[in-house]
Design a protein around this motif. Sequence first.
Motif, PDB file in Angstrom:
ATOM      1  N   SER A   1      40.145  37.563  54.459  1.00 57.76           N
ATOM      2  CA  SER A   1      40.366  37.075  53.097  1.00 57.76           C
ATOM      3  C   SER A   1      39.369  36.006  52.681  1.00 57.76           C
ATOM      4  O   SER A   1      39.154  35.781  51.488  1.00 57.76           O
ATOM      5  CB  SER A   1      41.784  36.520  52.968  1.00 57.76           C
ATOM      6  N   GLY A   2      38.763  35.325  53.649  1.00 50.59           N
ATOM      7  CA  GLY A   2      37.822  34.267  53.318  1.00 50.59           C
ATOM      8  C   GLY A   2      38.480  32.939  53.001  1.00 50.59           C
ATOM      9  O   GLY A   2      37.787  31.958  52.697  1.00 50.59           O
TER      10      GLY A   2
ATOM     11  N   SER B   1      34.731  39.083  47.671  1.00 49.47           N
ATOM     12  CA  SER B   1      35.927  39.263  48.500  1.00 49.47           C
ATOM     13  C   SER B   1      35.738  38.643  49.874  1.00 49.47           C
ATOM     14  O   SER B   1      36.657  38.035  50.437  1.00 49.47           O
ATOM     15  CB  SER B   1      36.253  40.752  48.639  1.00 49.47           C
ATOM     16  N   GLN B   2      34.546  38.781  50.426  1.00 47.51           N
ATOM     17  CA  GLN B   2      34.275  38.251  51.759  1.00 47.51           C
ATOM     18  C   GLN B   2      34.261  36.731  51.793  1.00 47.51           C
ATOM     19  O   GLN B   2      34.609  36.123  52.805  1.00 47.51           O
ATOM     20  CB  GLN B   2      32.945  38.809  52.271  1.00 47.51           C
ATOM     21  N   ASN B   3      33.876  36.104  50.686  1.00 47.18           N
ATOM     22  CA  ASN B   3      33.866  34.640  50.682  1.00 47.18           C
ATOM     23  C   ASN B   3      35.177  34.040  50.173  1.00 47.18           C
ATOM     24  O   ASN B   3      35.276  32.825  49.972  1.00 47.18           O
ATOM     25  CB  ASN B   3      32.678  34.101  49.866  1.00 47.18           C
ATOM     26  N   GLY B   4      36.189  34.886  49.956  1.00 50.86           N
ATOM     27  CA  GLY B   4      37.512  34.395  49.593  1.00 50.86           C
ATOM     28  C   GLY B   4      37.707  34.101  48.131  1.00 50.86           C
ATOM     29  O   GLY B   4      38.696  33.463  47.756  1.00 50.86           O
TER      30      GLY B   4
ATOM     31  N   LEU C   1      49.236  36.469  50.831  1.00 53.48           N
ATOM     32  CA  LEU C   1      48.052  35.654  50.546  1.00 53.48           C
ATOM     33  C   LEU C   1      48.130  35.030  49.157  1.00 53.48           C
ATOM     34  O   LEU C   1      47.706  33.887  48.954  1.00 53.48           O
ATOM     35  CB  LEU C   1      46.796  36.514  50.673  1.00 53.48           C
ATOM     36  N   GLN C   2      48.675  35.764  48.203  1.00 53.47           N
ATOM     37  CA  GLN C   2      48.816  35.228  46.849  1.00 53.47           C
ATOM     38  C   GLN C   2      49.750  34.020  46.843  1.00 53.47           C
ATOM     39  O   GLN C   2      49.473  33.004  46.187  1.00 53.47           O
ATOM     40  CB  GLN C   2      49.344  36.320  45.919  1.00 53.47           C
TER      41      GLN C   2
ATOM     42  N   ARG D   1      41.994  40.087  41.241  1.00 52.94           N
ATOM     43  CA  ARG D   1      42.566  38.767  40.977  1.00 52.94           C
ATOM     44  C   ARG D   1      41.628  37.703  41.541  1.00 52.94           C
ATOM     45  O   ARG D   1      41.230  37.769  42.706  1.00 52.94           O
ATOM     46  CB  ARG D   1      43.946  38.650  41.626  1.00 52.94           C
ATOM     47  N   VAL D   2      41.265  36.743  40.703  1.00 56.41           N
ATOM     48  CA  VAL D   2      40.439  35.626  41.156  1.00 56.41           C
ATOM     49  C   VAL D   2      41.341  34.644  41.894  1.00 56.41           C
ATOM     50  O   VAL D   2      42.335  34.164  41.341  1.00 56.41           O
ATOM     51  CB  VAL D   2      39.746  34.928  39.970  1.00 56.41           C
ATOM     52  N   ARG D   3      41.033  34.368  43.136  1.00 56.05           N
ATOM     53  CA  ARG D   3      41.863  33.459  43.930  1.00 56.05           C
ATOM     54  C   ARG D   3      41.837  32.053  43.332  1.00 56.05           C
ATOM     55  O   ARG D   3      40.808  31.591  42.840  1.00 56.05           O
ATOM     56  CB  ARG D   3      41.382  33.427  45.380  1.00 56.05           C
ATOM     57  N   GLN D   4      42.995  31.362  43.425  1.00 56.78           N
ATOM     58  CA  GLN D   4      43.166  30.086  42.738  1.00 56.78           C
ATOM     59  C   GLN D   4      43.216  28.885  43.681  1.00 56.78           C
ATOM     60  O   GLN D   4      43.610  27.798  43.272  1.00 56.78           O
ATOM     61  CB  GLN D   4      44.453  30.136  41.904  1.00 56.78           C
ATOM     62  N   HIS D   5      42.823  29.055  44.944  1.00 51.52           N
ATOM     63  CA  HIS D   5      42.931  27.936  45.877  1.00 51.52           C
ATOM     64  C   HIS D   5      41.842  26.888  45.655  1.00 51.52           C
ATOM     65  O   HIS D   5      41.987  25.731  46.052  1.00 51.52           O
ATOM     66  CB  HIS D   5      42.851  28.445  47.320  1.00 51.52           C
ATOM     67  N   ASP D   6      40.725  27.293  45.029  1.00 53.25           N
ATOM     68  CA  ASP D   6      39.612  26.374  44.777  1.00 53.25           C
ATOM     69  C   ASP D   6      39.166  26.562  43.332  1.00 53.25           C
ATOM     70  O   ASP D   6      38.588  27.587  42.975  1.00 53.25           O
ATOM     71  CB  ASP D   6      38.455  26.668  45.739  1.00 53.25           C
ATOM     72  N   ARG D   7      39.439  25.580  42.492  1.00 50.94           N
ATOM     73  CA  ARG D   7      39.165  25.715  41.067  1.00 50.94           C
ATOM     74  C   ARG D   7      37.670  25.889  40.785  1.00 50.94           C
ATOM     75  O   ARG D   7      37.275  26.677  39.923  1.00 50.94           O
ATOM     76  CB  ARG D   7      39.705  24.493  40.316  1.00 50.94           C
TER      77      ARG D   7
END
Length: 511
Positions: free
Chosen positions: A287-288, A212-215, A255-256, A155-161
């Motif tokens: 989680s980064g 993954s390491q850079n969040g 985290l999600q 899953r691509v994290r969505q906190h930073d577009r």
Amino acid sequence: MGRKRSNPLSHARGKQQKPENVWFRRTGAGYSLFLEYYANQPIGTVAGRYDDILVTKIPDMKINETNSGKTIEKLGRGLSRAAKRRKKKKGQSMLVLEDVDQQQSSSIVEAKLLARQTPLSPQLLDAFRHDQSKVTACLLPFVHSMAMPLPLTLRVRQHDRMTSKKTELLLSAFEGILDKVSFDESIYQAKFSKESISRKCPELKDLLLEQSQNGSLARQEIGSMLPVLALQQVGALGPNSRVLDLCSSPGSKTLQALEIVGTKGRVVANDVSETRLTALRGAVGRSGLPESYTDRIVYSCQDATQLILTTTRLWDAAMCDVPCSGDGTCRKDKHVLPMWKPSHGNELHQTQVKILLRALRWVKPGGVVCYSTCSLNPIEDEAVVAAALLHLRGDDKLAPAVEVIEWPHPTGFTGRPGIANWKVADYPRDASDKGLTDEVGVGSGDDGETPRLQWYETYSEAKDAGMQCALPSMWPPEKTTDLHLERCTRLWPQDQDTGGFFLALLRKTAK
């Protein structure tokens, strides 16, 4: 140092006698019990009707359906053992469905399988072949899917577009190996399992570690993503929301949810085990995610059935991914099925009901609780939801009203409705005691016979027979129409190449 808290699932499994555990591991009885249990559950539990199924490939078997019933016929009769081995190695032997009715056969579609894919649980297929009485055509895709390794999902994290766009661009280089799922562009599914990524695509592994390491990326199963996606879609979870996660470890859903609520929201991560809560803190640190996000997590180490919060303010949403038997995870954990017994779910039923009721206690009027398990056992799923609803209706008039609401599935997602009827079974302890010294094959019990479950039509019948942990709420209530259990969601592994999962959304109605 705090008081050590036990894991409810470990407690349920620990009640078994050590000789019985040895017998289960040696004989593989759990595979046969697992098949019998789900083969006798109603249509809709793990599989649909015959005309809805997909044909799947399983080595060395052929299914013929006739008017008199379904039988199993081994392929390759008349060949020597060496010839059979060569035939199997070349992949020429496969499972097909042959229907004498051409109209029915036109509705069967061959399922796509990866070349050279090997089962994670070949013993499940062996048990499937061993007892022909359990085999029904509609169960074949389910059995085959559960025996195969679970594909890697990301899953691509969505906190930073901006970061999300860069990550998606990097992943696009692996198109054909790693593809987006049809219902969410931020979720990717690989063509192989996590264990084989180093061998099949080391370049992808290096990229995943870096991202993954850079969040930017999170490795998470599709079933585990559903509670947050469902709460978000019904409007219970959004920026600045306050979310309660009653059973938070290992932390993927925590985290999600944190990515969605943002730097002004709040997430309470609770777990009964201090060890798992420490591991969760470590996962958050790795989680980064920036500190402006991770600082919004409040950690709590309490028994979820008795959760007490210091604040008097109620919460917008709650997640309770409760301890369960975990049979939906057997595609990634090959140790689940050898020891499988219905008592694992039966013994957890009461704990699951208490956790759900506690979650409903802490959400505000209009708030939503997502109840979920990684099991397809209705005793842990619909029976728990029904028990909680009936319990609240039986309380005094001041008790808050609760209703099951429907999750409108996103386009491309296949979710099956909940069921209103199910069966209750147990495996008597003396059944395995009789075979403790027998040398038998996979899936066999005492005297070489396949182990059988004991089925109970009513609670009183089970109580009279001495069934342990029997509760009236395990059986379907007399009237289920107004409970709307069909609004629950079942995730069948054969639909989207996932694990098994269940979720229900319950809204506390505002008054």
